[in-house]
Design a protein around this motif. Structure first.
Motif, PDB file in Angstrom:
ATOM      1  N   HIS A  74       0.826  -1.206   0.000  1.00 47.63           N
ATOM      2  CA  HIS A  74       0.000   0.000   0.000  1.00 47.63           C
ATOM      3  C   HIS A  74       0.866   1.264   0.000  1.00 47.63           C
ATOM      4  O   HIS A  74       0.617   2.224  -0.734  1.00 47.63           O
ATOM      5  CB  HIS A  74      -0.928  -0.021   1.212  1.00 47.63           C
ATOM      6  N   ARG A  80       1.503   4.144  -3.103  1.00 51.06           N
ATOM      7  CA  ARG A  80       1.241   5.577  -2.890  1.00 51.06           C
ATOM      8  C   ARG A  80       2.431   6.462  -3.210  1.00 51.06           C
ATOM      9  O   ARG A  80       2.293   7.676  -3.251  1.00 51.06           O
ATOM     10  CB  ARG A  80       0.910   5.788  -1.427  1.00 51.06           C
ATOM     11  N   ARG A  81       3.590   5.846  -3.367  1.00 50.83           N
ATOM     12  CA  ARG A  81       4.788   6.670  -3.537  1.00 50.83           C
ATOM     13  C   ARG A  81       4.867   7.215  -4.949  1.00 50.83           C
ATOM     14  O   ARG A  81       4.705   6.489  -5.919  1.00 50.83           O
ATOM     15  CB  ARG A  81       6.015   5.807  -3.248  1.00 50.83           C
ATOM     16  N   GLU A  82       5.196   8.516  -5.036  1.00 49.71           N
ATOM     17  CA  GLU A  82       5.304   9.135  -6.357  1.00 49.71           C
ATOM     18  C   GLU A  82       6.383   8.471  -7.197  1.00 49.71           C
ATOM     19  O   GLU A  82       6.232   8.290  -8.398  1.00 49.71           O
ATOM     20  CB  GLU A  82       5.642  10.611  -6.199  1.00 49.71           C
ATOM     21  N   GLY A 107       4.956   4.218  -7.274  1.00 51.97           N
ATOM     22  CA  GLY A 107       3.583   3.734  -7.372  1.00 51.97           C
ATOM     23  C   GLY A 107       3.224   3.091  -8.705  1.00 51.97           C
ATOM     24  O   GLY A 107       2.754   1.946  -8.745  1.00 51.97           O
TER      25      GLY A 107
END
Ligand code: G1P
Length: 292
Positions: free
Chosen positions: A268, A272-274, A277
């Motif tokens: 998760h 969410r990581r730029e 993701g």
């Protein structure tokens, strides 16, 4: 009004569920993406204004002390290589001088015993306890609401979440009394009851604001469930003279004490990581196809 300035992090656990990884690495340092589990709990505490961090450690946990220390060699090398953002991030995450203390729990006698080991460092002020296994993400950590309820009641406060009835035997379970918008009065609490005996499905999930009087009670609490000195039992014993309330969980919670919860948190947070993701999503889609 005393605000809560100190947090206790019990980190002496053996981490048997993550063997063999935890044979030589403290489970609290296992990374979720690229940040150790314990760092999330420390960041959460600091986000609500807690300055003093007490780690209750045990044998083989020395790497946790190194993690929260300055590494001169590393910082010098990063500076020489112009890795400015990495360096700034390391400095941002690090507590200040004198804000961290370590105390050893010399025997694995349970969570209540671990907290009691910090009694001389706590003195006469209320304090927070955070169990790093429960990773909690929220814009405003629920700890902030708990501190507000503590300021109002001057009593003990725990964070609770609804759990499936069949898993009550993994948690401290409260018996709820009157509930308002902000909190639930607790009339009783029991450690790890069988579903048939559980007073509700509201489980304590690793966040506590405690009055210092709990320390004296812990000092005389007998061994309970699993032969361990249970914080839950001391909280029950304190009900007669200390207000006791629960705050409902808000935000997201991952049980990183279990493998599945750990993997869920990792996926998760990576999604969410730029910087990661999109690629992680493609990777998951690819894996799913390959398995079908
Ligand atoms: C501890 C507490 C339990 C609580 C749980 C939450 O249990 O004893 O009351 O509900 O943490 O994470 P443990 O998971 O250490 O067995």
């Amino acid at each position: 009004m005393t605000t809560v300035r100190t947090a206790v992090f019990p980190v002496a656990g053996l981490g048997t569920r993550f063997l063999p990884a935890t044979k030589s690495i403290p489970k609290e340092l296992l990374p979720i993406v690229d940040r150790p589990l314990i760092q999330y709990a420390v960041d959460e505490a600091r986000a609500v204004g807690i300055e003093n961090l007490i780690f209750v450690t045990g044998r083989g946990k020395g790497a946790i002390e190194d993690h929260f220390d300055i590494s001169y060699e590393l910082e010098t090398t990063l500076a020489e290589r112009n890795k400015t953002s990495e360096l700034e991030e390391l400095r941002r995450l690090r507590p200040g001088p004198g804000q961290v203390a370590y105390v050893r729990q010399m025997q694995p006698l349970g969570l209540g015993h671990a907290v009691w080991c910090a009694r001389h460092l706590i003195g006469n002020e209320p304090f927070a306890v955070l169990l790093a296994d429960e990773l909690i993400l929220a814009d405003t950590p629920p700890l902030a609401d708990m501190i507000a309820i503590h300021a109002e009641t001057q009593g003990n406060v725990v964070l609770v979440d609804e759990v499936p009835m069949e898993s009550t035997n993994n948690y401290g379970i409260i018996r709820p009394g009157v509930e308002t918008n902000a909190s639930i009065e607790i009339t009783s609490v029991v450690e790890k009851p069988d579903p048939a005996d559980a007073p509700s499905n509201l489980a304590i999930i690793g966040r506590y604001i405690l009055e210092p009087t709990i320390m004296d009670i812990l000092g005389t609490t007998a061994q309970g469930t699993g032969g361990e000195i249970q914080l839950t039992d001391a909280l029950l014993a304190s009900i007669s003279d200390t207000p006791f309330h629960a705050v409902r969980m808000t935000g997201e919670r991952y049980d990183c004490g279990s493998k599945l919860g750990f993997i869920e948190a990792t996926l998760h947070l990576a999604l969410r990581r730029e910087d990661l993701g999109e690629d992680v999503q493609l990777m998951i889609d690819g894996l799913a196809q390959r398995e079908n």
